[in-house]
Design a protein around this motif. Structure first.
Motif, PDB file in Angstrom:
ATOM      1  N   GLY A 722       0.819  -1.210   0.000  1.00 13.11           N
ATOM      2  CA  GLY A 722       0.000   0.000   0.000  1.00 13.11           C
ATOM      3  C   GLY A 722       0.848   1.252   0.000  1.00 13.11           C
ATOM      4  N   PRO A 723       0.197   2.427   0.210  1.00 17.32           N
ATOM      5  CA  PRO A 723       0.901   3.723   0.161  1.00 17.32           C
ATOM      6  C   PRO A 723       2.092   3.744   1.147  1.00 17.32           C
ATOM      7  CG  PRO A 723      -1.478   4.037   0.313  1.00 17.32           C
ATOM      8  CD  PRO A 723      -1.218   2.585   0.508  1.00 17.32           C
ATOM      9  N   GLY A 724       3.247   4.198   0.642  1.00 24.08           N
ATOM     10  CA  GLY A 724       4.431   4.306   1.488  1.00 24.08           C
ATOM     11  C   GLY A 724       5.308   3.066   1.471  1.00 24.08           C
ATOM     12  N   TYR A 725       4.785   1.971   0.896  1.00 23.39           N
ATOM     13  CA  TYR A 725       5.567   0.725   0.902  1.00 23.39           C
ATOM     14  C   TYR A 725       5.965   0.288  -0.520  1.00 23.39           C
ATOM     15  CZ  TYR A 725       3.981   0.270   5.737  1.00 23.39           C
ATOM     16  OH  TYR A 725       3.741   0.485   7.068  1.00 23.39           O
ATOM     17  N   PRO A1411       1.817   2.663   9.554  1.00 17.79           N
ATOM     18  CA  PRO A1411       0.959   3.140   8.445  1.00 17.79           C
ATOM     19  C   PRO A1411       0.124   1.997   7.839  1.00 17.79           C
ATOM     20  CG  PRO A1411       3.236   3.882   8.155  1.00 17.79           C
ATOM     21  CD  PRO A1411       3.251   2.895   9.293  1.00 17.79           C
ATOM     22  N   PHE A1412       0.699   0.815   7.757  1.00 17.81           N
ATOM     23  CA  PHE A1412      -0.025  -0.328   7.157  1.00 17.81           C
ATOM     24  C   PHE A1412      -1.209  -0.750   8.029  1.00 17.81           C
ATOM     25  CE2 PHE A1412      -0.625  -4.974   6.990  1.00 17.81           C
ATOM     26  CZ  PHE A1412      -1.037  -5.121   5.670  1.00 17.81           C
ATOM     27  N   LEU A1413      -0.955  -0.843   9.345  1.00 17.68           N
ATOM     28  CA  LEU A1413      -1.996  -1.330  10.265  1.00 17.68           C
ATOM     29  C   LEU A1413      -3.133  -0.326  10.428  1.00 17.68           C
ATOM     30  CD1 LEU A1413       0.195  -3.069  12.988  1.00 17.68           C
ATOM     31  CD2 LEU A1413      -1.228  -4.163  11.272  1.00 17.68           C
ATOM     32  N   SER A1414      -2.885   0.966  10.098  1.00 12.23           N
ATOM     33  CA  SER A1414      -3.965   1.955  10.221  1.00 12.23           C
ATOM     34  C   SER A1414      -5.089   1.675   9.214  1.00 12.23           C
ATOM     35  CB  SER A1414      -3.412   3.366  10.027  1.00 12.23           C
ATOM     36  OG  SER A1414      -2.877   3.480   8.696  1.00 12.23           O
ATOM     37  N   GLY A1415      -4.783   0.928   8.132  1.00 11.27           N
ATOM     38  CA  GLY A1415      -5.830   0.647   7.133  1.00 11.27           C
ATOM     39  C   GLY A1415      -6.031  -0.830   6.869  1.00 11.27           C
ATOM     40  N   ALA A1416      -5.349  -1.688   7.615  1.00 12.34           N
ATOM     41  CA  ALA A1416      -5.465  -3.139   7.376  1.00 12.34           C
ATOM     42  C   ALA A1416      -5.711  -3.873   8.679  1.00 12.34           C
ATOM     43  CB  ALA A1416      -4.183  -3.654   6.714  1.00 12.34           C
ATOM     44  N   THR A1417      -6.020  -5.161   8.559  1.00 12.41           N
ATOM     45  CA  THR A1417      -6.291  -5.964   9.756  1.00 12.41           C
ATOM     46  C   THR A1417      -4.978  -6.497  10.321  1.00 12.41           C
ATOM     47  OG1 THR A1417      -6.487  -8.010   8.490  1.00 12.41           O
ATOM     48  CG2 THR A1417      -8.491  -6.739   8.769  1.00 12.41           C
ATOM     49  N   ASN A1439     -12.551  -8.981  12.178  1.00  9.36           N
ATOM     50  CA  ASN A1439     -11.728  -8.896  10.958  1.00  9.36           C
ATOM     51  C   ASN A1439     -12.001 -10.110  10.066  1.00  9.36           C
ATOM     52  OD1 ASN A1439      -8.824  -7.769  12.864  1.00  9.36           O
ATOM     53  ND2 ASN A1439     -10.582  -6.617  12.122  1.00  9.36           N
ATOM     54  N   TYR A1440     -12.074 -11.267  10.715  1.00  5.06           N
ATOM     55  CA  TYR A1440     -12.310 -12.510   9.965  1.00  5.06           C
ATOM     56  C   TYR A1440     -13.716 -12.526   9.374  1.00  5.06           C
ATOM     57  CZ  TYR A1440     -12.510 -17.523   8.903  1.00  5.06           C
ATOM     58  OH  TYR A1440     -12.635 -18.721   8.255  1.00  5.06           O
ATOM     59  N   LEU A1441     -14.711 -12.047  10.176  1.00  4.59           N
ATOM     60  CA  LEU A1441     -16.094 -11.988   9.700  1.00  4.59           C
ATOM     61  C   LEU A1441     -16.196 -11.107   8.457  1.00  4.59           C
ATOM     62  CD1 LEU A1441     -18.056 -11.615  13.080  1.00  4.59           C
ATOM     63  CD2 LEU A1441     -17.938 -13.633  11.635  1.00  4.59           C
TER      64      LEU A1441
END
Length: 1500
Positions: A722-725, A1411-1417, A1439-1441
């Motif tokens: 994602g953004p930044g990576y 930054p990744f965890l702010s938009g991902a599980t 998250n799984y649901l």
């Protein structure tokens, strides 16, 4: 040709020294002593046996073999000899052999010379029984069980132990003595329950059912029974009363198989096996008139085939092919009319003359013609023998005793009547106090008689005259000569074990080919399933996203064929296996092995198409090696699982028992394949299950084939992205997937399998070996169990009483001593004819009919073969109150058709007038008549009294007080003599009411409705013995005398029964009237009509009923020149009857209706609310008392709950724990499948009863059947699903608080139960029958389960199928139940579930991933570390649901959707039943009409 007579006849052959005669010419030779020799030159035609005559005909030709094609002359000769032999008894002297029928002396001499050189004899044996007694468990009166027994389990166990301790033995046979020489026929007479069947079983050595054992001496020409059964069992054959055959085999295939199993090794003139089989079959088919049926299926009650009489003849021919020398035929004429019964007896007579074999036969309702064909008769009374001797002397013996035979009563009926305390007895004047009356008195008289002394003397002389050693020697030599190579010396089977397997395999192929539709349906179902599932998993992504789905495809393939293996379990063939085991045709284990071999290629057809379609649609590994590996292991594993189910079934006694055990095994297979729960997650107490089932090894090898060497791209699981990576090096990323390596953007399939499943590719061929061990192990165990376990469980009859009833203790007569010879069964004591003759005049009051029923020019036409066929041809007649009208004719004349047409029960083109009191029939007609059907269909769980009370309440006007209805029921119980068993449960045949008591109940159910118009009865005496028939007809006579109007069809009755009727309507084939009018005193009016119009004169000794049927040419083989329908049309009697019908109609139609005639003319007698109350009560009672059903339901849900709960015990909070919680909920939902199968099997019985009987009488509204069934299922499902919930939910140790567990309970135990009970019933009520319902249910469920989002997440479904995901009700149940399980559940990944990677230099793991965890599980397990960052894919269950599109926020929305589906099920159930079963709208008819319209437009 050879065999036991090693000519074409198949009798038993004595293979002895070539110096002795080919065929012995004295009866003594049959008993193993003195043999007259005959040289080639001095052998005269006088020595030729009947068997030789037929052999000679069939082997004519100078040394060459010509039996395969018979000329018309040969067939004619055989048939003429068969005719002579079928009427010849041993008292007539030797069989006549002179005549011009056979002029083949030279050929005969050559045949004898050939046979002589090869030392061929016929194996024959006489039978002696001395003081033989048999004992069994006394289970004559039992208390019926209810669900209350389970609720009070400790008390039930205590009572059971107490009852077991007090279980008494009952003497079934007492001191029976018999002498039957070879070639004799013995008739065994007695009432049902007298011990006739037991007598035959004891004689035939079928004694494993007698718990108390057998006492006395039974020998076969000196050979003791024990030795006979051990070494020569094949010679003694017991033939049960039912014709059991493989219905899809043709007559030729059935006979060829039996003959092939008994083809001897040495055959005359060295003919081939094929020639021997062909000629022997031709012989039997010619004798029994079966040549025209060769290519016709044998059929049964459900499969169309040959007629009942022909099927009986096939049974005889098959029994003869078994080459026995002693035959026991049990009630072999059951269900046959008199002419067919006579043909049957003639065939047995022919057999004894042809082969010199000995026959014991029991027959109900034997006519004089049948009786005269026998040599000896044995009469049994409650297990005691009261006469044994020549048939010609029996009547004289009892005449001397003081009993006279009434005029025109046949001898067999006279003898049977003596054993009925209230039968028709005519006692000589002065003998009233001298004659014996009880069984004990009759027996004492017999034991003191000179006839008994002579019998004992004859037995002693006979035993002295035979040389046992010689008999034994002949048997041994003969059997040794017959045996083929490879057969053990001590075996009594003719062919070797491998030949048996070969023959049974060939027969298996023939059976499957005969029932092609079954294979076609299975193959089509497999193809449909593969297309649906293949398209659901269409082109599964090759990335890590698709890994779980790929496993799902292979798991589904295994599961589908495992389910098919479970569905194919059947017990239908067991009675046939039992029969063939008795005939010693083959080892039962040979059939067990052969059935597996023969079914395999046909299963492979469907399996091959299935895997090809599924494999390539789903886009699995496209290499030949991988495909064929999957194909190989799918085949081996599913065959192994099918064999496991069959092995379990072979050890069970009932299908319900097998399904219960196999159902638990199916649950184990689906859970422990390692797809749902992997080896590392399994608990030690259940982990062993995965090792003892073949599916785990098959699944491992299939996954290995798919994933070995596969490089799976990370797809959407590369972390971080994602953004930044964008410019991050691969070393600083990881694939968030099991088996990933740091810095690698793909996962190796082998690593994934090793970490997730502990699978390794090197295990592939190890697994191959293990599965073969399972396969062969299951097959061997199945074969061993089948070989030694009795296929059909035997046991005595028992009467069941309603729980809480004081079981009636009836004092026996003076024979009641401490070791009662035979405490006659309660059900026999309570048969109607034994009811005390009290004055019942008052009971018959108010039974008078109020109307005259007349019908004029009635025709009934049906569509047939593209045209039309008339079944009734302008039939006219009338029924007047106070009279009994008999409706007679041969089979197929239209008797039942007329009855159904008059009762408004036929659908077709009906023309003509049917009038009540000269007026058209109204809607109340069906309710106001009584119609007693031929089939006695009743609810097994109700008592006699309850059945009658329900009928009275439903069919009599609601304005009549309930007390009056119930009082009338008691009166009818008294009239029918049913007081002693009024509280007995109807039960099933063998465990409930006997045949006569059921027939009484059928009549009672109609009488309590107080039919004020008339009473129809269809074959009320069918299947009854002569005494029970007499009791039923006497009852009808009394009803007629009381003013009832009765119309009754009847199969050829005895003269005494026939004369109880006032009027006769006689039909011939085509539904044409031959006579309608009075019968007259002693049938004089009727006989005068026939004699005047060209029939021969009827003698005073003849039965008028048989005489008139013979006169009009009734019967399979009979024909007459006169057209009796034309004679009737031209007769003055016809004109008179037509005038009478017109007069009745005109006279009554002009009469005004009086107030007395003003009755309730509504369709139903009661209101909907009234009906609902009583139908609901009745249905709830049947559920409460059906313990087997309720227990199987309880065991399924309790066992299933515990199994699921402890399989997923303590799911924990890891990522695997999330999956396990999901699968626990998912498998709980799948538990509905076996539960729905149970519901359907139970509901079909109630539906059948309603559609066959109750709906025809307009008892209650059809919708109540459906609604009450649904309402009564619910309490049990709510209770047992609560047990399931407790045992499956709490062991997961997930959320104990009420806000979770309570809502889960609401969703599963209430809403889901409401849904699937309705769904199961809807599918059943839409289907035409139960097998169809099972198929439709299976298809619907596989659809709903496939698309609920568990096996394939919606995100991976092809766009086309997402609508099914939304439409499937299981989607919403799965979402709610998984949501409750996982909402707000914190996820703590285990070490192996964490994915490791390194952050860029100078950053901690937390800083790098923020930054990744702010938009991902997910979360980082060690945020402060600077290397080996441990990433977990999910932080919380939600998250799984979200990943499977099941947000918890939809919980109450889904709850509302449930109600839509529940209400829809009920509405659909009622609407579709109305359309398909009430209005009889066929979906196919609509399609056909549309097709016809399109066709006609096309032509234009």
């Amino acid at each position: 040709m050879s065999g036991k007579n090693n000519d074409t006849t198949v009798g038993a052959a004595h293979q002895v020294d070539s110096s002795s005669a080919s065929i012995a010419n004295t009866e003594l030779s049959f008993q193993g002593i003195r043999h007259h020799s005959a040289s080639h030159d001095n052998f005269t035609e006088g020595q030729e046996s009947a068997g030789d005559k037929l052999s000679r005909i069939f082997t004519q030709g100078s040394g060459s073999y010509q039996a395969s094609q018979f000329s018309a002359d040969v067939v004619s000769n055989v048939e003429s000899l068969a005719e002579v032999l079928s009427h010849h008894t041993t008292r007539d002297g030797p069989v006549p052999t002179e005549g011009n029928d056979f002029d083949a002396a030279a050929i005969f001499s050559k045949f004898v010379r050939d046979a002589n050189e090869q030392g061929i004899h016929i194996r024959k044996s006489g039978v002696t029984l001395e003081d033989v007694s048999a004992e069994g468990l006394d289970s004559s009166a039992l208390e019926g069980a209810t669900f209350g027994n389970i609720l009070c389990l400790p008390l039930t166990i205590y009572k059971g132990i107490k009852a077991r301790k007090n279980m008494k033995m009952r003497r079934i046979l007492n001191n029976v003595n018999v002498l039957a020489k070879a070639g004799e026929m013995v008739l065994v007479l007695g009432r049902p329950g007298a011990g006739c069947s037991s007598f035959l079983k004891v004689t035939a050595g079928e004694i494993d059912q007698f718990a108390g054992g057998i006492k006395g001496d039974i020998t076969y020409d000196g050979i003791p029974q024990k030795e006979m059964m051990k070494h020569y069992k094949a010679d003694v054959i017991y033939n049960g009363e039912l014709d059991v055959h493989f219905p899809f085999l043709t007559v030729q295939q059935t006979l060829d198989f039996a003959i092939a199993c008994k083809t001897p090794a040495n055959r005359v003139n060295g003919v081939s096996k094929a020639e021997y089989i062909q000629s022997t079959r031709e012989l039997y088919a010619t004798i029994f008139g079966l040549r025209h049926t060769y290519q016709t299926k044998v059929g049964n009650d459900f499969v169309r085939g040959v007629s009942g009489g022909e099927r009986k003849r096939v049974s005889i021919a098959e029994a003869l092919a078994a080459n026995g020398s002693i035959y026991c035929w049990d009630n072999a004429t059951r269900g046959l009319d008199a002419s067919t019964a006579l043909e049957y007896t003639e065939a047995i007579r022919l057999m004894t003359n042809l082969l010199g074999s000995t026959a014991f036969v029991t027959i109900y309702q034997a006519s004089e013609n049948i009786y005269s064909l026998f040599d000896k008769v044995s009469l049994l009374y409650n297990g005691r023998q009261i006469y044994y001797g020549p048939v010609t002397e029996a009547k004289e013996y009892f005449d001397r005793m003081g009993y006279e035979c009434p005029p025109r009563q046949v001898t067999a009926e006279f003898l049977t009547a003596l054993t009925d305390p209230n039968g028709l007895h005519q006692i000589k004047p002065g003998y009233e106090r001298k004659i014996p009356r009880s069984a004990k008195e009759f027996e004492d008289y017999w034991l003191a008689s000179p006839e008994y002394a002579q019998l004992r003397k004859d037995i002693a002389e006979y035993k002295n005259s035979i040389d046992t050693d010689k008999t034994r020697e002949i048997y041994n030599k003969s059997m040794a000569e017959e045996k083929s190579k490879g057969t053990r010396k001590k075996s009594y089977y003719t062919i070797s074990y491998w030949d048996q397997i070969l023959l049974c395999t060939k027969r298996g192929f023939q059976r499957i080919y005969g029932n092609k539709s079954y294979t076609v349906i299975n193959t089509c179902a497999a193809i449909i399933q593969s297309f649906i599932v293949g398209s659901l998993f269409y082109n599964t992504p090759s990335t890590t996203n698709g890994a779980f789905s790929r496993g799902g495809v292979l798991y589904f393939a295994l599961l589908y064929y495992s389910l098919m293996g479970l569905a194919n379990i059947s017990f239908e063939n067991r009675p046939i296996l039992q029969k063939h085991k008795g005939y010693s045709l083959y080892h039962p284990s040979a059939e067990a092995i052969a059935s597996t071999i023969s079914e395999f290629p046909f299963r492979m057809i469907g399996r091959t198409l299935f895997i090809i379609i599924l494999y390539f649609l789903a886009g699995l590994h496209t290499s030949a090696g991988a495909f064929f590996m999957v194909y190989l292991f799918l085949t081996l594993t599913t065959e192994g699982i099918s064999l496991m189910f069959e092995m379990i079934a072979s050890a069970c006694d009932t299908l319900a028992q097998a399904n219960a055990i196999n159902g638990v095994l199916m649950l184990a297979i689906s859970l422990y394949s390692t797809y749902m729960i992997q080896l590392p997650s399994m608990h030690p107490w259940f982990q062993w299950i995965s090792y003892v089932l073949p599916i785990r090894y098959g699944f491992e090898s299939m996954l290995n084939a798919e994933f070995h060497g596969r490089h799976m791209d990370c797809g959407g699981t590369l972390v971080p992205t994602g953004p930044g990576y964008e410019n991050v090096a691969d070393d600083n990323k990881v694939c968030a997937f099991v088996g990933s390596e740091p810095g690698q953007s793909w996962v190796l399939g082998d690593d994934y399998l090793k970490k997730q499943f502990q699978y390794e590719y090197k295990h592939t061929w190890r697994n191959f070996g293990i599965i073969w061990c399972f396969l062969l192990g299951y097959l061997c165990v199945k074969a061993v169990i089948t070989e030694f376990k009795r296929p059909v469980k035997g046991g005595g009859d028992a009467m069941l009483y309603k729980k809480g009833t004081k079981i009636m203790k009836v004092a026996d007569d003076e024979e009641s001593t401490s070791d009662t010879a035979n405490s006659l069964e309660l059900k026999e004591r309570f048969s109607s004819s034994n009811s005390s003759e009290v004055d019942l005049a008052g009971a018959f009051e108010n039974l008078k009919s109020t109307a005259v029923f007349a019908w004029k020019e009635v025709c009934f036409t049906i569509p047939y073969d593209g045209g039309q066929r008339m079944l009734l041809d302008h039939v006219s007649g009338y029924c007047v109150p106070g009279t009994m009208t008999a409706l007679m004719g041969e089979s197929g004349a239209g008797k039942t058709t007329l009855l159904n047409t008059l009762a408004q029960r036929n659908v077709g083109i009906i023309t003509g007038d049917m009038l009540i009191n000269g007026r058209p029939i109204d809607s109340s007609f069906e309710r106001r008549i009584g119609y007693v059907q031929q089939q006695d269909i009743h609810i097994a769980e109700l008592s006699v009294r309850e059945s009658l009370q329900f009928s009275a309440r439903m069919r009599r006007d609601q304005r009549i007080p309930d007390s009056e209805k119930l009082a009338y029921v008691e009166k009818i119980i008294q009239v029918l003599g049913m007081e002693p068993y009024a509280e007995a449960l109807v039960g099933d045949v063998g465990r409930g009411l006997n045949v006569e008591q059921r027939k009484k109940l059928s009549i009672g159910v109609e009488l309590v409705a107080k039919p004020d118009l008339l009473l129809f009865l269809d074959e009320p005496t069918s299947g009854l013995d002569s005494q029970s028939s007499w009791a039923i007809i006497q009852l009808l006579r009394r009803l007629a005398d009381a003013g009832q109007s009765i119309l009754c069809t009847i199969h050829q009755p005895s003269a005494t029964l026939f004369e109880q009727f006032d009027r006769l309507l006689l039909l011939k084939k085509g539904g044409q009237t031959v006579y309608f009018g009075d019968i007259g005193h002693n049938s004089e009016t009727l006989l005068r009509y026939f004699e005047r119009n060209g029939a021969r004169k009827c003698t005073s000794k003849e039965n008028p009923a048989e005489y008139i049927l013979e006169a009009i040419g009734a019967g399979a083989t009979a024909s007459v020149k006169e057209n009796w329908h034309d004679i009737w049309i031209r007769s003055p009697e016809y004109q008179a009857s037509e005038n009478k019908v017109s007069e009745i109609i005109n006279e009554l139609s002009q009469k005004e209706l009086t107030t007395g005639d003003d009755v309730n003319t509504a369709k139903y007698a009661t209101s909907y609310a009234y009906q609902f109350n009583y139908v609901l009560r009745r249905t709830s009672l049947t559920f409460w008392r059906n313990l087997n059903y309720i227990m199987s339901k309880m065991m399924l849900l309790t066992t299933g709950g515990l199994f699921i709960g402890f399989t997923f015990f303590g799911v924990g909070s890891s990522y695997t724990g999330l999956q396990n919680a999901m699968f626990a909920a998912f498998i709980s939902i799948i538990m509905a499948a076996p539960a729905m199968n149970q519901i359907q099997a139970r509901a079909i019985a109630a539906r059948d009863l309603f559609e066959v009987r109750e709906s025809k009488s307009n008892m209650f509204h059809w919708s109540l059947l459906l609604i009450t069934q649904f309402l009564n299922e619910l309490p049990y499902h709510l209770l047992f699903s609560t047990i399931f919930f407790v045992s499956s939910y709490f062991p997961l140790r997930n959320f104990f608080q009420a806000s979770r567990s309570g809502v889960y309970f609401l969703n599963y135990c209430i809403m889901y139960q409401l849904y699937y009970v309705g769904f199961g019933l809807m599918v059943l009520y839409v289907s035409p029958n139960l097998p169809s319902a099972n198929v439709i249910l299976g298809l619907c469920l596989s659809f709903l389960i496939s698309f609920c989002g568990v096996t394939q997440p919606p995100s991976l479904m092809p766009g086309f199928w997402t609508f099914m995901w939304k439409a499937s009700p299981l989607t919403y149940f799965v979402q709610n139940m998984i949501g409750i399980m996982l909402h707000d559940k914190k996820v703590v990944c285990s070490k192996k579930e964490l994915n490791y990677f390194n952050p860029p230099a100078g950053q901690t793991c937390g800083e790098y991933m923020d930054p990744f965890l702010s938009g991902a599980t997910g979360y980082i397990n060690n945020p402060d570390a600077t290397s080996d960052c441990a990433y977990c894919l999910y932080e919380v269950g939600d998250n799984y649901l979200a990943s499977i599109s099941a947000p918890y926020s939809n919980l109450w929305r889904n709850f509302g959707i449930f109600w839509i589906y529940i209400v829809f099920n009920i509405i659909a159930m009622v609407s579709l039943y109305y359309l398909l079963h009430v209005k009889n709208v066929s979906p196919l008819t609509g399609v056909m009409k549309l097709a016809t319209k399109v066709k006609s437009k096309g032509k234009k």
